[in-house]
Design an enzyme around this catalytic site. Structure first.
Site, PDB file in Angstrom:
ATOM      1  N   GLU A  71       0.737  -1.056  -0.038  1.00 26.51           N
ATOM      2  CA  GLU A  71       0.189  -0.264   0.317  1.00 26.51           C
ATOM      3  C   GLU A  71       0.902   0.866  -0.022  1.00 26.51           C
ATOM      4  O   GLU A  71       0.303   2.395  -0.567  1.00 26.51           O
ATOM      5  CB  GLU A  71      -0.830   0.068   1.733  1.00 26.51           C
ATOM      6  CG  GLU A  71      -1.771   1.099   1.202  1.00 26.51           C
ATOM      7  CD  GLU A  71      -3.701   1.307   2.183  1.00 26.51           C
ATOM      8  OE1 GLU A  71      -2.431   0.550   3.429  1.00 26.51           O
ATOM      9  OE2 GLU A  71      -4.456   1.679   1.948  1.00 26.51           O
ATOM     10  N   ASP A  89       0.005  -5.435   3.645  1.00 29.24           N
ATOM     11  CA  ASP A  89      -1.032  -3.524   4.182  1.00 29.24           C
ATOM     12  C   ASP A  89      -0.043  -3.439   5.581  1.00 29.24           C
ATOM     13  O   ASP A  89      -0.912  -4.683   6.180  1.00 29.24           O
ATOM     14  CB  ASP A  89      -2.775  -3.947   4.081  1.00 29.24           C
ATOM     15  CG  ASP A  89      -3.179  -2.325   4.658  1.00 29.24           C
ATOM     16  OD1 ASP A  89      -2.143  -1.409   5.622  1.00 29.24           O
ATOM     17  OD2 ASP A  89      -4.449  -2.733   4.271  1.00 29.24           O
ATOM     18  N   ILE A  91      -0.394  -1.297   7.917  1.00 26.06           N
ATOM     19  CA  ILE A  91      -1.430  -1.429   9.269  1.00 26.06           C
ATOM     20  C   ILE A  91      -2.701  -1.463   8.553  1.00 26.06           C
ATOM     21  O   ILE A  91      -2.940  -0.486   7.311  1.00 26.06           O
ATOM     22  CB  ILE A  91      -1.317   0.079  10.041  1.00 26.06           C
ATOM     23  CG1 ILE A  91       0.033  -0.352  10.887  1.00 26.06           C
ATOM     24  CG2 ILE A  91      -2.288  -0.040  10.969  1.00 26.06           C
ATOM     25  CD1 ILE A  91       0.306   0.619  11.613  1.00 26.06           C
ATOM     26  N   ASP A  92      -3.433  -2.646   8.504  1.00 30.27           N
ATOM     27  CA  ASP A  92      -4.728  -2.118   7.933  1.00 30.27           C
ATOM     28  C   ASP A  92      -6.066  -1.593   9.455  1.00 30.27           C
ATOM     29  O   ASP A  92      -5.771  -2.983  10.215  1.00 30.27           O
ATOM     30  CB  ASP A  92      -5.276  -3.663   7.920  1.00 30.27           C
ATOM     31  CG  ASP A  92      -6.243  -3.741   6.707  1.00 30.27           C
ATOM     32  OD1 ASP A  92      -6.927  -3.011   5.897  1.00 30.27           O
ATOM     33  OD2 ASP A  92      -7.505  -4.535   7.061  1.00 30.27           O
ATOM     34  N   THR A  94      -6.192   1.590   9.597  1.00 29.32           N
ATOM     35  CA  THR A  94      -5.556   2.832  10.384  1.00 29.32           C
ATOM     36  C   THR A  94      -6.185   3.531  11.095  1.00 29.32           C
ATOM     37  O   THR A  94      -5.444   4.666  12.234  1.00 29.32           O
ATOM     38  CB  THR A  94      -4.832   3.339   9.282  1.00 29.32           C
ATOM     39  OG1 THR A  94      -3.290   2.493   8.247  1.00 29.32           O
ATOM     40  CG2 THR A  94      -3.627   4.888   9.883  1.00 29.32           C
ATOM     41  N   ASP A 217      -5.899  -5.239   1.968  1.00 27.43           N
ATOM     42  CA  ASP A 217      -6.562  -5.630   2.449  1.00 27.43           C
ATOM     43  C   ASP A 217      -6.832  -6.625   2.846  1.00 27.43           C
ATOM     44  O   ASP A 217      -7.326  -6.992   4.009  1.00 27.43           O
ATOM     45  CB  ASP A 217      -8.153  -4.855   1.964  1.00 27.43           C
ATOM     46  CG  ASP A 217      -7.706  -3.054   2.120  1.00 27.43           C
ATOM     47  OD1 ASP A 217      -6.680  -2.317   2.718  1.00 27.43           O
ATOM     48  OD2 ASP A 217      -7.837  -1.471   0.412  1.00 27.43           O
TER      49      ASP A 217
END
Ligand code: IPD
Ligand code: CA
Ligand code: CA
Length: 271
Positions: A71, A89, A91-92, A94, A217
């Site tokens: 990402e 990802d 940090i999914d 955020t 994601d």
């Protein structure tokens, strides 16, 4: 993918995702630099970037022939799903990371020639690591997760989705989505697609649907959920496009066709 290679890649990925979680926990209470991307609700912090940079560096040092699709800009430009690709990802969730300091996850899906082989979703604040290896099952902290039950009726199902789809929007008729909410046992939204998919594997929700997500994601969580028997398609019932944004429904197989035919297809708006 050869099972020995799959295990080797998995054990590296596991080591790195746990180390990445430690980076997040250590920096959790430092002041954050928050930037917005496509909209005021699309956020990124320097920790998202640091985690992705950390993982990309490790992957490139150890597996120079693997590709990275991610990402925050440390990955490669992909034209196809050929080869071994880490879909990341960092940090999914955020927004949860910033506002709640929990309910987010690091998500990694490792695909080989288009097939999801390895999934890792690490909720580092709860210290829960969900993993899946194609053909080997799904695990939560090394505890094997049971296969989904044989039967499930839609009225018994708890579905995860963003409440946004109950508001007027350009993609799906919100009245059809409201009918779906009335039919099912309950709806939940957690603010992290990766966690919702891991929760399907854990058996605490029965499905997750959304009209527009990026491959990073869902890549990790989908591999994990599919290992307990959940099925994944887009809103049209077709394979999800893992090179670009797409809609997604991952759920217990017994409710898949009813959700697609009686709700998603009926509600779909033609742009
Ligand atoms: C978001 C989360 C959220 C979903 C958003 C995604 P991010 O990812 O998965 O659950 O509703 O559409 O963008 O931006 O926190 O990585
Ligand atoms: Ca995400
Ligand atoms: Ca993210």
């Amino acid at each position: 993918m050869d099972k020995i290679i799959q295990k080797q890649i998995f054990s590296q990925a596991k080591e790195w995702v746990l180390a990445a979680g430690e980076i997040i926990r250590t920096k959790m209470n430092d002041p954050l630099i928050i930037e917005t991307k496509s909209s005021p609700k699309d956020l990124v912090t320097e920790i998202d970037k640091e985690v992705e940079r950390f993982l990309a560096t490790k992957i490139r040092e150890t597996f120079p022939d693997h590709l990275i699709f991610s990402e925050e800009g440390y990955g490669d430009q992909l034209k196809s799903l050929d080869g071994t690709i880490w879909i990341i990802d960092p940090i999914d969730g955020t927004m949860n990371f910033i506002e709640q300091k929990r309910n987010f996850a690091i998500s990694i899906g490792i695909f080989h020639n288009g097939v999801g082989e390895i999934g890792l979703v690490y909720d580092c604040m709860a210290n829960n690591l969900y993993t899946g290896l194609k053909g080997q099952g799904a695990f939560k902290n090394d505890q094997k997760l049971p296969h989904l039950t044989e039967n499930l009726k839609l009225e018994e199902a708890i579905l995860g989705f963003n409440h946004y789809w109950l508001c007027e929007n350009d993609v799906i008729d919100e009245r059809i989505m409201q009918q779906l909410v009335k039919k099912i046992l309950g709806s939940r939204t957690y603010g992290s697609a990766a966690l919702k998919l891991a929760f399907i594997a854990e058996g605490i929700i029965d499905g997750y649907l959304t009209m527009n997500l990026a491959p990073w994601d869902i890549a990790g969580g989908m591999v994990i959920a599919n290992e307990v028997g959940a099925v994944s398609t887009n809103l049209d019932g077709k394979p999800i496009n893992m090179l670009t944004r797409d809609s997604t429904l991952t759920c217990h197989p017994a409710i898949q066709s009813e959700i697609i035919n009686d709700y998603l297809q009926k509600g779909k708006k033609v742009n």
